[in-house]
Motif scaffolding. Structure first.
Motif, mmCIF file in Angstrom:
data_model
loop_
_atom_site.group_PDB
_atom_site.id
_atom_site.type_symbol
_atom_site.label_atom_id
_atom_site.label_comp_id
_atom_site.label_asym_id
_atom_site.label_seq_id
_atom_site.Cartn_x
_atom_site.Cartn_y
_atom_site.Cartn_z
ATOM 1 N N GLY A 157 47.359 44.954 52.232
ATOM 2 C CA GLY A 157 48.074 44.223 51.190
ATOM 3 C C GLY A 157 47.293 44.135 49.897
ATOM 4 O O GLY A 157 46.190 44.670 49.772
ATOM 5 N N ALA A 158 47.885 43.434 48.953
ATOM 6 C CA ALA A 158 47.289 43.276 47.624
ATOM 7 C C ALA A 158 46.638 41.902 47.507
ATOM 8 O O ALA A 158 47.082 40.942 48.133
ATOM 9 N N LEU A 159 45.603 41.850 46.689
ATOM 10 C CA LEU A 159 44.960 40.585 46.340
ATOM 11 C C LEU A 159 45.507 40.120 44.988
ATOM 12 O O LEU A 159 46.213 40.865 44.308
ATOM 13 N N ASP A 160 45.152 38.912 44.586
ATOM 14 C CA ASP A 160 45.567 38.418 43.281
ATOM 15 C C ASP A 160 45.041 39.331 42.177
ATOM 16 O O ASP A 160 43.954 39.900 42.289
ATOM 17 N N HIS A 161 45.799 39.431 41.116
ATOM 18 C CA HIS A 161 45.393 40.214 39.959
ATOM 19 C C HIS A 161 44.277 39.480 39.202
ATOM 20 O O HIS A 161 44.210 38.256 39.225
ATOM 21 N N HIS A 162 43.443 40.246 38.524
ATOM 22 C CA HIS A 162 42.351 39.695 37.715
ATOM 23 C C HIS A 162 42.380 40.341 36.336
ATOM 24 O O HIS A 162 42.627 41.542 36.212
ATOM 25 N N TYR A 163 42.081 39.549 35.312
ATOM 26 C CA TYR A 163 41.923 40.109 33.973
ATOM 27 C C TYR A 163 40.527 40.693 33.837
ATOM 28 O O TYR A 163 39.558 40.126 34.337
ATOM 29 N N MET A 178 42.795 49.259 41.948
ATOM 30 C CA MET A 178 41.537 49.211 42.658
ATOM 31 C C MET A 178 41.805 49.230 44.157
ATOM 32 O O MET A 178 42.783 48.672 44.620
ATOM 33 N N ALA A 179 40.876 49.830 44.886
ATOM 34 C CA ALA A 179 41.001 49.897 46.341
ATOM 35 C C ALA A 179 39.806 49.204 46.981
ATOM 36 O O ALA A 179 38.661 49.615 46.768
ATOM 37 N N VAL A 180 40.069 48.141 47.723
ATOM 38 C CA VAL A 180 39.050 47.496 48.546
ATOM 39 C C VAL A 180 39.161 48.190 49.899
ATOM 40 O O VAL A 180 40.169 48.048 50.594
ATOM 41 N N ILE A 181 38.127 48.954 50.250
ATOM 42 C CA ILE A 181 38.179 49.811 51.437
ATOM 43 C C ILE A 181 37.221 49.273 52.491
ATOM 44 O O ILE A 181 36.029 49.098 52.225
ATOM 45 N N GLY A 190 30.297 40.360 37.923
ATOM 46 C CA GLY A 190 31.441 40.431 37.026
ATOM 47 C C GLY A 190 32.764 40.519 37.759
ATOM 48 O O GLY A 190 33.024 39.799 38.716
ATOM 49 N N LEU A 191 33.614 41.427 37.293
ATOM 50 C CA LEU A 191 34.954 41.575 37.837
ATOM 51 C C LEU A 191 34.951 41.877 39.337
ATOM 52 O O LEU A 191 35.711 41.284 40.105
ATOM 53 N N THR A 192 34.081 42.764 39.775
ATOM 54 C CA THR A 192 34.026 43.118 41.200
ATOM 55 C C THR A 192 33.589 41.920 42.028
ATOM 56 O O THR A 192 34.125 41.656 43.105
ATOM 57 N N TYR A 193 32.629 41.150 41.526
ATOM 58 C CA TYR A 193 32.182 39.921 42.188
ATOM 59 C C TYR A 193 33.345 38.935 42.295
ATOM 60 O O TYR A 193 33.572 38.340 43.359
ATOM 61 N N ARG A 194 34.116 38.761 41.223
ATOM 62 C CA ARG A 194 35.269 37.838 41.255
ATOM 63 C C ARG A 194 36.319 38.314 42.259
ATOM 64 O O ARG A 194 36.914 37.510 42.983
ATOM 65 N N MET A 195 36.565 39.624 42.314
ATOM 66 C CA MET A 195 37.541 40.147 43.278
ATOM 67 C C MET A 195 37.063 39.921 44.710
ATOM 68 O O MET A 195 37.872 39.587 45.586
ATOM 69 N N LEU A 196 35.774 40.092 44.958
ATOM 70 C CA LEU A 196 35.231 39.831 46.302
ATOM 71 C C LEU A 196 35.422 38.378 46.692
ATOM 72 O O LEU A 196 35.832 38.072 47.814
ATOM 73 N N LYS A 197 35.128 37.463 45.781
ATOM 74 C CA LYS A 197 35.287 36.044 46.069
ATOM 75 C C LYS A 197 36.749 35.720 46.391
ATOM 76 O O LYS A 197 37.030 34.961 47.319
ATOM 77 N N ASP A 198 37.673 36.325 45.658
ATOM 78 C CA ASP A 198 39.098 36.149 45.936
ATOM 79 C C ASP A 198 39.445 36.692 47.325
ATOM 80 O O ASP A 198 40.198 36.073 48.085
ATOM 81 N N PHE A 199 38.887 37.843 47.663
ATOM 82 C CA PHE A 199 39.113 38.438 48.977
ATOM 83 C C PHE A 199 38.607 37.513 50.084
ATOM 84 O O PHE A 199 39.287 37.290 51.085
ATOM 85 N N HIS A 204 43.916 46.396 46.012
ATOM 86 C CA HIS A 204 44.696 46.647 47.225
ATOM 87 C C HIS A 204 43.724 46.947 48.351
ATOM 88 O O HIS A 204 42.768 47.706 48.166
ATOM 89 N N VAL A 205 43.972 46.373 49.534
ATOM 90 C CA VAL A 205 43.024 46.441 50.648
ATOM 91 C C VAL A 205 43.497 47.455 51.683
ATOM 92 O O VAL A 205 44.650 47.427 52.133
#
Length: 173
Positions: A68-74, A1-4, A149-158, A89-90
């Protein structure tokens, strides 16, 4: 995934895609970050994010600034967790790119990062989970798009990566 990310008119924006509607796809029609599966020719997960972004939206991240990379998510599409790790990856872009969407993507949407991080766009939506209506937290973007869902969790981690004191005091969990 790319966080752009990009700077636009004095504010940082983050890019989301709306996935195309496709029968049998558990993420059909959802808001997401571009990206997908690693293939054998990909040197690593960063390379997979770059390749998949180019394939999905016609955006070449190879010359972009890599943060850099963020934490992995299931992945857990509407229920049980899958044996699938997602590696965000950002990247930071310069300018205002144009896009060439492939069949997997219906739309590209930019959203203000500061408003997201401040929970100014926080909302809930009721969606079916195992046949029952379930309320999910997420972010409501322009055009009514809902990031959950997953995208929301990745944003919170970011946001935690950007600011270890996050969330703001009014966070709704």
């Amino acid at each position: 995934m790319a966080v752009i990310l990009r700077e636009q008119k004095g504010q940082t924006e983050v890019l989301f895609i709306k996935r195309a509607e496709k029968a049998g796809d558990p993420w059909s029609g959802q808001m997401a970050f571009p990206g997908g599966h690693r293939e054998g020719a990909d040197a690593d997960l960063k390379a997979a994010a770059i390749r998949e972004t180019l394939e999905e939206i016609g955006l070449d991240l190879a010359a972009s600034e890599y943060l850099g990379a963020l934490d992995h998510h299931y992945a857990a599409p509407r229920g049980p967790r899958l044996d699938m790790l997602i590696a965000p990856h950002v990247f930071v872009l310069e300018g205002d790119p144009s896009f060439k969407l492939n069949y997997e993507v219906a739309e590209v949407v930019w959203a203000p990062l500061e408003s997201l991080a401040a929970n100014g766009l926080h909302d809930t939506e009721t969606l079916p989970m195992a046949g029952k209506p379930t309320v999910f937290n997420g972010y409501r973007l322009a055009g009514g798009h809902f990031v959950w869902g997953l995208t929301y969790r990745m944003l919170k981690d970011f946001f935690l990566t950007l600011n270890p004191d996050w969330p703001p005091p009014a966070e709704v969990s």
